[in-house]
Each structure stands twice: as C-alpha cells, then as structure tokens.
Scaffold this motif. Structure first.
Motif, short mmCIF file in Angstrom:
data_model
loop_
_atom_site.label_atom_id
_atom_site.label_comp_id
_atom_site.label_asym_id
_atom_site.label_seq_id
_atom_site.Cartn_x
_atom_site.Cartn_y
_atom_site.Cartn_z
N PHE A 1 35.30 41.86 27.31
CA PHE A 1 34.65 40.59 27.66
C PHE A 1 34.49 40.41 29.16
N GLY A 2 34.62 41.46 29.91
CA GLY A 2 34.49 41.30 31.36
C GLY A 2 34.65 42.65 32.03
N PRO A 3 34.59 42.67 33.36
CA PRO A 3 34.70 43.95 34.06
C PRO A 3 36.11 44.51 33.99
N ALA A 4 36.23 45.81 33.79
CA ALA A 4 37.54 46.44 33.87
C ALA A 4 37.83 46.68 35.35
N ASP A 5 39.05 47.03 35.67
CA ASP A 5 39.45 47.33 37.05
C ASP A 5 39.58 46.10 37.92
N GLU A 6 39.40 44.93 37.34
CA GLU A 6 39.57 43.70 38.11
C GLU A 6 41.07 43.48 38.32
N ILE A 7 41.46 42.97 39.47
CA ILE A 7 42.89 42.70 39.65
C ILE A 7 43.15 41.26 40.07
N GLY A 8 44.34 40.78 39.73
CA GLY A 8 44.81 39.49 40.19
C GLY A 8 46.14 39.71 40.89
N VAL A 9 46.36 39.04 42.00
CA VAL A 9 47.58 39.27 42.76
C VAL A 9 48.48 38.03 42.70
N PHE A 10 49.73 38.25 42.41
CA PHE A 10 50.70 37.16 42.31
C PHE A 10 51.91 37.50 43.16
N GLU A 11 52.67 36.45 43.46
CA GLU A 11 53.93 36.67 44.17
C GLU A 11 55.04 36.10 43.30
N MET A 12 56.11 36.86 43.09
CA MET A 12 57.24 36.37 42.30
C MET A 12 58.16 35.57 43.22
N THR A 13 58.29 34.30 42.92
CA THR A 13 59.15 33.45 43.76
C THR A 13 60.31 32.95 42.90
N GLY A 14 61.17 32.17 43.48
CA GLY A 14 62.28 31.59 42.74
C GLY A 14 61.82 30.63 41.66
N LYS A 15 60.59 30.16 41.77
CA LYS A 15 60.05 29.24 40.77
C LYS A 15 58.87 29.86 40.05
N GLY A 16 58.99 31.16 39.76
CA GLY A 16 57.96 31.82 38.97
C GLY A 16 56.86 32.46 39.81
N LEU A 17 55.77 32.81 39.13
CA LEU A 17 54.69 33.53 39.80
C LEU A 17 53.71 32.56 40.45
N VAL A 18 53.35 32.87 41.67
CA VAL A 18 52.40 32.05 42.40
C VAL A 18 51.21 32.94 42.73
N GLU A 19 49.99 32.43 42.51
CA GLU A 19 48.85 33.29 42.78
C GLU A 19 48.65 33.47 44.29
N VAL A 20 48.20 34.67 44.64
CA VAL A 20 47.93 34.97 46.04
C VAL A 20 46.42 34.98 46.21
N LYS A 21 45.92 33.99 46.94
CA LYS A 21 44.47 33.85 47.03
C LYS A 21 43.87 34.78 48.07
N ASN A 22 44.68 35.18 49.03
CA ASN A 22 44.17 36.05 50.08
C ASN A 22 45.03 37.31 50.18
N PRO A 23 44.82 38.26 49.26
CA PRO A 23 45.71 39.43 49.21
C PRO A 23 45.66 40.27 50.48
N SER A 24 44.49 40.33 51.14
CA SER A 24 44.41 41.15 52.35
C SER A 24 45.45 40.70 53.37
N ALA A 25 45.55 39.38 53.53
CA ALA A 25 46.51 38.85 54.51
C ALA A 25 47.93 39.23 54.10
N LEU A 26 48.19 39.20 52.78
CA LEU A 26 49.53 39.55 52.30
C LEU A 26 49.84 41.02 52.58
N PHE A 27 48.88 41.90 52.29
CA PHE A 27 49.17 43.32 52.44
C PHE A 27 49.24 43.75 53.90
N LEU A 28 48.64 42.94 54.78
CA LEU A 28 48.69 43.30 56.20
C LEU A 28 49.81 42.56 56.93
N SER A 29 50.46 41.62 56.22
CA SER A 29 51.37 40.71 56.90
C SER A 29 52.58 41.42 57.52
N GLU A 30 52.96 42.57 56.95
CA GLU A 30 54.15 43.24 57.47
C GLU A 30 53.82 44.23 58.58
#
Ligand code: TYD
Ligand code: MG
Length: 454
Positions: A255-284
C-alpha cells in the motif's frame, strides 16, 4: 512424484527436500527443521479428481475504490505505512528482542484508538499487569485500548470475531499456539499457520492485524522471514546497541513505497519521533578531523545526512585488516582498488577501518565518493572542510557518475548549514542558493583537487 519440501529454515524461510546442518540460502547453522504439512483436506485424492466450486473472475479495470486509511498522527509511522493504516490489511513488525516493538505498538495502538479505531492488543509474552505498567510509564493508561494476555489462537479468533475490532495487535506471532497444528509454539509450522489464520481472518472481517515477530538466531524459534510473503506490509524496527534512536523501515508494502523509513528516539517515556534525522545523525560530530566526511544519502523518499569515518593505520599483520560497519565490504574493496590503480593511492600494508556513524546502514553506491574521500583523508591525515558535503558513484575506470535526486540531497545539505558540495560533473547541474558547487570528472581529479597534487 515431486519431492515434498517439508524441511524449512527458521531464519530465512527457504524450504528444502532434506535436512542439512547449514542452510544453503542464508548460511545459518542448525536452523533447518521439519515442518508438518499445513494442508488439511481429503487425503489421497488429487486436486483434479475432486471438483471444487468455480471462483468469480473479474477484469483488470478495477471497480473497487481505494481502501480507507486511518492516520495515527505520528508522522514518522504514517509515512512508513505508506500514508496511514489500511483497513483489512496484515502487517508484520520484525526486530531484535528488546529493541522496542511492544513499546512502539502500544503507543501506536493508543494513537489509533484515539483517532476512532477500536483496538485490541493481545500479548502472548507479558501479563496484563506488565502491559498496564508500560502503559502507565508511557502515560497512556487512559487510552481506550482493550487488552488481553493470551496465546491460544482459537480463543483469540473467537474473541476477535465477537468484538469486531478495527485493529488487532498480536505480540508476538512466535508465542501463538494453534491447536490444530501438532508442534510447539514458535516452530515454523505454528508460526506459519498462526500468521495465515490471522491474515485470512483479517481480510474476511475487514480488520487490520499487526503481528510482532522477533528476529532470532536460534533455530528452535522461527523468525519473521517465514511469514513475510503472507502479509501486505513488512516493517523492521532496527537500532544499534548504545544508541537511543530506532529506525522503522518498510521492506515490503503493498500500500505504499518500500524502503521508506521513520526515525524514533527511545526515551524514558517511550518512543519520540525524530522529525529532523539529519541533525540527529550529525549531532555527535566534533571538529573537522582526518577521515571524517559528511555524506547525503536518500532513505526512502527523504534525503538524510550522515558522517562517514575512516581510519587507516600501519598493519602489524601480513594480511592487513579491512573492517566495515554500516557499509558493504565488497564495495570498500572495490574503492580501495580503484584508488590504488587509478589514482596511485596505495593501501598495501595498511589496516583500513570504515564506519558509518550513528549505526546507520548505507547501501547506496552514491556513498562511493564520500567513502573514497574519507579513506584518502585518513591516509593523508588531512581533514576536509567541515562545511562540505560529498556524494557520487565511482566506476571501476575511476570515472564519477552523477546520482539520483541530486537536487534533494543538495537542498538538505544547504538546510543544515553546509556551504560546499563536491559532486560529479553532470550535464545539467542543479543549483541551490547558498551552496557552492565543486565538480569532479574522475576520482583522480577529485583527489588532486581536494588533497592537492601528490
Ligand atoms: P520493548 O518494547 O519491550 O521491546 P520488544 O518488544 O522489542 O522486545 O522495549 C524494551 C526496551 O525499551 C527496554 O530495554 C526498556 C526500554 N524502554 C525505554 O527505554 N523507555 C520506555 O518508555 C519503555 C516503555 C521501554
Ligand atoms: Mg515485546
């Protein structure tokens, strides 16, 4: 008579005519087990000898309208689903134990329930109290999700038939037990027939079913691969140990494109969506260092920046090490060979380590040029400018080829504050305001341009 293929690998689902210690398809050991036949019907009669009923046929000009979809409101999840949850569909969510599948699905269940769906969550692994405890931790205890702890598939189907939910979540398919199949829960036959029963029940009753499947290395429990072909959508939930973020990846989606990804962050209060993954992956990323290069890849429909790191050191071994994390080792060997034979940059006697930072996995050849740049930068001990992003495909001749979606990649780089892009020459190069372009025709020219004459 054709030999029956009733030995199945529990890791990859391939069937064989006889038992063997190693699976020929996925090379796992001790994963092949005998599966009992699923077919139940009058035995000893060929299908041609006994008449069935005629099935209605239709044409290709579809009369049915688009199936209705419900959005969860979590952008990262809806995108991976191909635009919301489809009515009467079957989904499989696979992943390593402990990665966060139950957390993700409980959060999704609460969202869908809030958006008007009747949702039943059935856990075969945890007691009601454990799931309720998780719900409290996630602040979802007041959500209108119905809960049960059960493994007997017959009872589950009877309950679903009576309750008529819009969405049922089965956590996990390996704990389900169909009493008409003569083998232990988790075996290939049990997992297959449970998934088959649930999928066909869902289609018949207009219900969506989400099944959780643990990825297992142990042959005694069947992995999610054995049911992938039955369901409409297969999602894998992935993450790296020691990293907080998780990636939900659609590997198959009717029902949609394959290979699509969604990025989340596991926090103390569950999963939070990451709207700007590039910033996350470059943050370190720290200061510009030799061997570090920023690459812009395409994940599904989105451009995503990440850092590629290389380390090159004199080898004490007669056979130097080539170690890769997050990229293809064959491709690394190819790039080392091209650097050596076309650009005169030898790596003999040197250990080479390559890492995609943040635990991402890249499979695009578009990363070739960034990998080559990281390798040369590490070898020469010369850092690249921090504000440059690099991508392009390398051919065996050393020529550089432009890659798909160049413009999208450039825009993403510009958005995250990069000011220079080093890319292959192409006939009509897209221009992005604020981004200075540097072009290269071939790898030798690139190495000379970036690292100076050698
Ligand atoms: P879980 O959803 O139980 O994993 P799975 O169903 O894939 O086996 O998640 C397990 C891990 O997630 C566990 O190590 C604890 C962690 N976790 C958090 O960090 N924050 C949370 O809010 C929750 C519920 C779990
Ligand atoms: Mg779980």
């Amino acid at each position: 008579m054709a030999k029956e293929l009733n030995f199945t690998c529990s890791a990859c689902g391939t069937s064989f005519g006889k038992w063997s210690g190693q699976c020929d398809a996925c090379k796992e050991w001790n994963t092949i087990t005998q599966s009992t036949a699923l077919a139940s019907g009058p035995k000893g009669k060929s299908l041609g000898a006994m008449r069935g009923k005629t099935i209605p046929l239709t044409d290709l000009d579809t009369q049915e309208k688009e199936p209705p979809r419900t959005y969860s409101g979590v952008g990262e999840l809806d995108r991976v689903l191909g635009g919301g949850l489809v009515k009467a569909s079957a989904l499989l969510v696979g992943g390593d134990p402990g990665i966060g599948k139950s957390t993700l699905l409980l959060q999704a269940a609460a969202r869908f329930a809030r958006n008007g769906l009747k949702v039943i969550y059935i856990s075969g692994e945890e007691s009601n109290a454990q799931v309720q405890m998780r719900a409290r931790r996630l602040g979802l205890e007041k959500s209108p999700v119905m809960l049960a702890s059960e493994t007997n598939l017959r009872d589950i189907l009877t309950t679903l038939e009576a309750e008529k939910p819009d969405l049922a979540i089965i956590d996990s398919i390996q704990t389900m037990w169909a009493d008409n199949v003569d083998s232990a829960p988790g075996s290939v036959s049990q997992v297959r027939s449970s998934a088959h029963e649930l999928t066909s029940f869902a289609k018949r009753n207009g219900m969506a079913v989400v099944m959780v499947g643990h990825v297992t290395k142990d042959g005694s429990i069947a992995g999610p691969r054995v049911v992938e072909h039955m369901v409409d959508t297969v999602l894998y939930f992935q993450g790296e140990r020691g990293h907080q973020y998780r990636i939900l990846r659609a590997v198959k989606n009717r029902f949609g494109p394959a290979d699509e990804i969604g990025v989340f962050e596991m926090t103390g209060k569950g999963l939070v969506e990451v709207k700007n993954p590039s910033a996350l992956f470059l943050s370190e990323r720290g200061k510009p260092a030799p061997g570090s290069v920023v690459f812009c890849g395409i994940e599904g429909s989105r451009p995503m920046l990440c850092e590629i790191q290389a380390l090159v050191a004199p080898s004490p071994h007669s056979q130097p090490r080539r170690s890769v994390v997050g990229w293809d080792s064959g491709r690394l060997a190819m790039i080392l060979a091209v650097l050596e034979s076309r650009c005169g940059v030898p790596f003999t006697g040197l250990d080479v380590y390559l890492n995609v930072a943040g635990g991402l996995r890249i499979s695009e050849p578009a990363a070739d040029l960034a990998v080559a740049a990281a390798l040369v930068s590490a070898r020469e001990d010369a850092a690249l400018p921090a504000e440059a992003v690099i991508f392009g495909e390398i051919s065996l001749s050393g020529a550089l080829r432009p890659v798909v979606q160049t413009e999208n990649r450039l825009k993403e780089a510009q958005k995250l504050g990069f000011t220079t892009a080093i890319v292959p020459q192409q006939a009509k190069q897209p221009a992005v305001a604020g981004l200075q372009m540097r072009h290269a025709d071939d790898l030798a020219g690139f190495v000379e341009d970036v690292f100076g004459a050698r």
